[in-house]
Design a protein around this motif. Structure first.
Motif, mmCIF file in Angstrom:
data_model
loop_
_atom_site.group_PDB
_atom_site.id
_atom_site.type_symbol
_atom_site.label_atom_id
_atom_site.label_comp_id
_atom_site.label_asym_id
_atom_site.label_seq_id
_atom_site.Cartn_x
_atom_site.Cartn_y
_atom_site.Cartn_z
ATOM 1 N N VAL A 1 0.807 -1.217 0.000
ATOM 2 C CA VAL A 1 0.000 0.000 0.000
ATOM 3 C C VAL A 1 0.838 1.263 0.000
ATOM 4 O O VAL A 1 0.620 2.182 -0.784
ATOM 5 C CB VAL A 1 -1.006 0.004 1.174
ATOM 6 C CG1 VAL A 1 -0.294 0.051 2.509
ATOM 7 C CG2 VAL A 1 -1.936 1.188 1.066
ATOM 8 N N SER A 2 1.817 1.360 0.921
ATOM 9 C CA SER A 2 2.533 2.624 1.068
ATOM 10 C C SER A 2 3.684 2.773 0.105
ATOM 11 O O SER A 2 4.061 3.879 -0.260
ATOM 12 C CB SER A 2 3.051 2.771 2.507
ATOM 13 O OG SER A 2 3.951 1.724 2.813
ATOM 14 N N VAL A 3 4.241 1.660 -0.315
ATOM 15 C CA VAL A 3 5.417 1.744 -1.172
ATOM 16 C C VAL A 3 5.062 1.692 -2.649
ATOM 17 O O VAL A 3 5.700 2.320 -3.470
ATOM 18 C CB VAL A 3 6.412 0.605 -0.831
ATOM 19 C CG1 VAL A 3 7.611 0.625 -1.749
ATOM 20 C CG2 VAL A 3 6.858 0.721 0.616
ATOM 21 N N THR A 4 4.020 0.949 -2.998
ATOM 22 C CA THR A 4 3.784 0.733 -4.422
ATOM 23 C C THR A 4 2.415 1.170 -4.920
ATOM 24 O O THR A 4 2.322 1.939 -5.865
ATOM 25 C CB THR A 4 3.981 -0.754 -4.772
ATOM 26 O OG1 THR A 4 3.177 -1.535 -3.894
ATOM 27 C CG2 THR A 4 5.430 -1.149 -4.605
ATOM 28 N N MET A 5 1.338 0.685 -4.306
ATOM 29 C CA MET A 5 0.016 1.010 -4.846
ATOM 30 C C MET A 5 -0.230 2.511 -4.884
ATOM 31 O O MET A 5 -0.775 3.047 -5.846
ATOM 32 C CB MET A 5 -1.082 0.315 -4.038
ATOM 33 C CG MET A 5 -1.183 -1.185 -4.274
ATOM 34 S SD MET A 5 -1.494 -1.651 -6.001
ATOM 35 C CE MET A 5 -3.235 -1.247 -6.162
ATOM 36 N N SER A 6 0.200 3.217 -3.844
ATOM 37 C CA SER A 6 0.010 4.669 -3.831
ATOM 38 C C SER A 6 0.796 5.330 -4.951
ATOM 39 O O SER A 6 0.359 6.329 -5.535
ATOM 40 C CB SER A 6 0.428 5.249 -2.484
ATOM 41 O OG SER A 6 1.799 4.995 -2.224
ATOM 42 N N CYS A 7 1.950 4.760 -5.272
ATOM 43 C CA CYS A 7 2.794 5.328 -6.319
ATOM 44 C C CYS A 7 2.178 5.118 -7.701
ATOM 45 O O CYS A 7 2.073 6.061 -8.500
ATOM 46 C CB CYS A 7 4.182 4.691 -6.257
ATOM 47 S SG CYS A 7 5.439 5.552 -7.224
ATOM 48 N N VAL A 8 1.728 3.897 -7.984
ATOM 49 C CA VAL A 8 1.146 3.637 -9.303
ATOM 50 C C VAL A 8 -0.238 4.271 -9.435
ATOM 51 O O VAL A 8 -0.644 4.656 -10.534
ATOM 52 C CB VAL A 8 1.088 2.125 -9.624
ATOM 53 C CG1 VAL A 8 2.487 1.554 -9.765
ATOM 54 C CG2 VAL A 8 0.308 1.353 -8.573
ATOM 55 N N LEU A 9 -0.959 4.371 -8.314
ATOM 56 C CA LEU A 9 -2.246 5.073 -8.354
ATOM 57 C C LEU A 9 -2.034 6.529 -8.772
ATOM 58 O O LEU A 9 -2.845 7.094 -9.513
ATOM 59 C CB LEU A 9 -2.921 5.020 -6.978
ATOM 60 C CG LEU A 9 -3.705 3.744 -6.646
ATOM 61 C CD1 LEU A 9 -3.980 3.668 -5.151
ATOM 62 C CD2 LEU A 9 -5.011 3.699 -7.433
ATOM 63 N N GLY A 10 -0.946 7.118 -8.299
ATOM 64 C CA GLY A 10 -0.644 8.499 -8.658
ATOM 65 C C GLY A 10 -0.324 8.688 -10.125
ATOM 66 O O GLY A 10 -0.412 9.801 -10.654
#
Length: 399
Positions: free
Chosen positions: A111-120
């Motif tokens: 969640v904090s390292v990857t999904m938030s980044c690709v969601l952005g």
């Protein structure tokens, strides 16, 4: 200490925004009368202008740090793709807990390292509201699925793994080696080779899909000899078109590659083997006779080969092809199909050029550099065709 951040948008930024609006409007208007190549070039220009707008509005400091940090975005995409997150979500929805359990990773990494980044960057959607930790696929994340018809899962895996690791050692590779210095052995992992094959096919399909449409292949004399043609990916795209049904092909490559090519064509397109023949050979053989390049054919193609070789080696390869052409009693034509570095090259061309260098010392040359090498090998360049693809086609005749 003065800040490098602009206090307001510069006049240049406003002008660039106006240019961007005009371009987007022109390619969106069905009555604009733009031909397909003009639309293709306009899209590349839009990329450039978007980059300039970011530079103008962010300023040197923030823009440079963001560019340096873009490797993290690439790795976040690689992370979720390799774990198969888009596959796990499928056509429905999935919670963070479910995805973490299926992927076998700790929730905080996902969640904090990857999904938030690709969601952005526009991949996936968070269902309901921000922080719900429930996700679904969208148009962008769908192509990360293994079964999607235009999947780039293998391509992202390759770029984020071998490509990223090679680029991270580019500084070491660039240094002049000391006497006796040894290189690391190549990997013998079969799955890497299989993924590489899938990745190359996905990348060529997505970025060079118009090569078979935009160039007048039907005007060429047959048979066409594809020197260093690999498994025949170019031919696969050409035989799918009815207007090329009269063309026949001879694919020349190393015996191991030829064997793999025969197996693939037998499995996928057995009915086309009456038009496609495979010839084991080696364009780097010390003598022309040992190269086994078919002689006296009307058309020769060398595609995605020259960027892997140094200038003197390129001249040698082209000279081998020229010798094969000279035995013909009629005129022969050579087609060099390569990605060229130009002032207007897209961001993908520039990043791919970096990857070619990092992986195998490959060089993306300018049009003039390629033409010079072609001429040095005893050819005269007649035309250069730019198409809706990364590739351009240089046509030459032996002199």
């Amino acid at each position: 200490m003065t800040s490098s951040l602009p206090s307001s948008v510069s006049p240049d930024g406003i002008i660039q925004a106006q240019q961007l609006l005009q371009l987007v409007t022109s390619i969106s208007d069905p009555t604009s009368g733009l031909d397909p190549l003009s639309v293709w070039n306009a899209k590349i220009q839009i990329q450039h202008i978007c980059g300039k707008i970011m530079q103008s509005t962010m300023g040197p400091l923030e823009y440079t740090v963001l560019l340096a940090e873009s490797c993290q975005e690439s790795q976040s995409l690689h992370f979720v793709t390799s774990l198969g997150i888009a596959d796990f979500i499928g056509d429905g929805e999935a919670t963070l807990a479910t995805l973490s359990e299926k992927a076998g990773v700790l929730p905080q990494f996902l969640v904090s390292v990857t999904m938030s980044c690709v969601l952005g960057r526009g991949y996936f959607e968070e269902v309901g509201c921000f922080g719900s930790r429930v996700y679904k696929n969208n148009e962008l994340s769908q192509i990360l699925r293994e079964t999607h018809p235009t999947s780039v899962k293998a391509a992202v895996g390759f770029i984020g793994d071998e490509g990223f690791r090679a680029a991270s050692r580019l500084l070491d590779a660039a240094k002049v080696p000391s006497p006796g210095q040894k290189t690391l052995p190549a990997s013998n992992q079969v799955w890497r080779s299989e993924r590489l094959g899938k990745a190359m096919l996905q990348l060529h399909t997505s970025m060079n899909g118009h090569v078979s449409e935009d160039f007048p292949w039907h005007e060429l004399n047959s048979p066409i000899v594809d020197v260093g043609g690999g498994i025949g990916s170019l031919e696969m795209s050409l035989v799918a078109h009815e207007k090329y049904s009269h063309l026949e092909f001879l694919i020349v490559d190393l015996p191991k590659t030829i064997a793999a090519g025969k197996n693939i064509w037998t499995a996928r397109l057995p009915e086309m083997l009456k038009r496609v023949s495979f010839v084991p050979g080696n364009f780097m053989a010390s003598t022309f006779e040992e190269s086994n390049i078919p002689e006296g054919k009307p058309t020769y193609v060398i595609r995605h080969v020259l960027h892997d070789w140094k200038d003197d080696e390129v001249v040698f390869i082209l000279s081998q092809v020229r010798q094969a052409m000279l035995s013909s009693k009629s005129s022969c034509r050579l087609l060099v199909v390569e990605m060229l570095l130009q002032p207007t090259s897209s961001r993908f061309v520039r990043t791919t050029s970096m990857q070619l260098l990092a992986l195998n010392n490959g060089v993306t040359r300018t049009q003039q550099e390629i033409e010079n090498l072609v001429c040095k090998a005893g050819f005269r360049v007649e035309t250069v065709t730019h198409i809706r693809a990364l590739d351009s086609v240089i046509e030459a005749v032996a002199i």
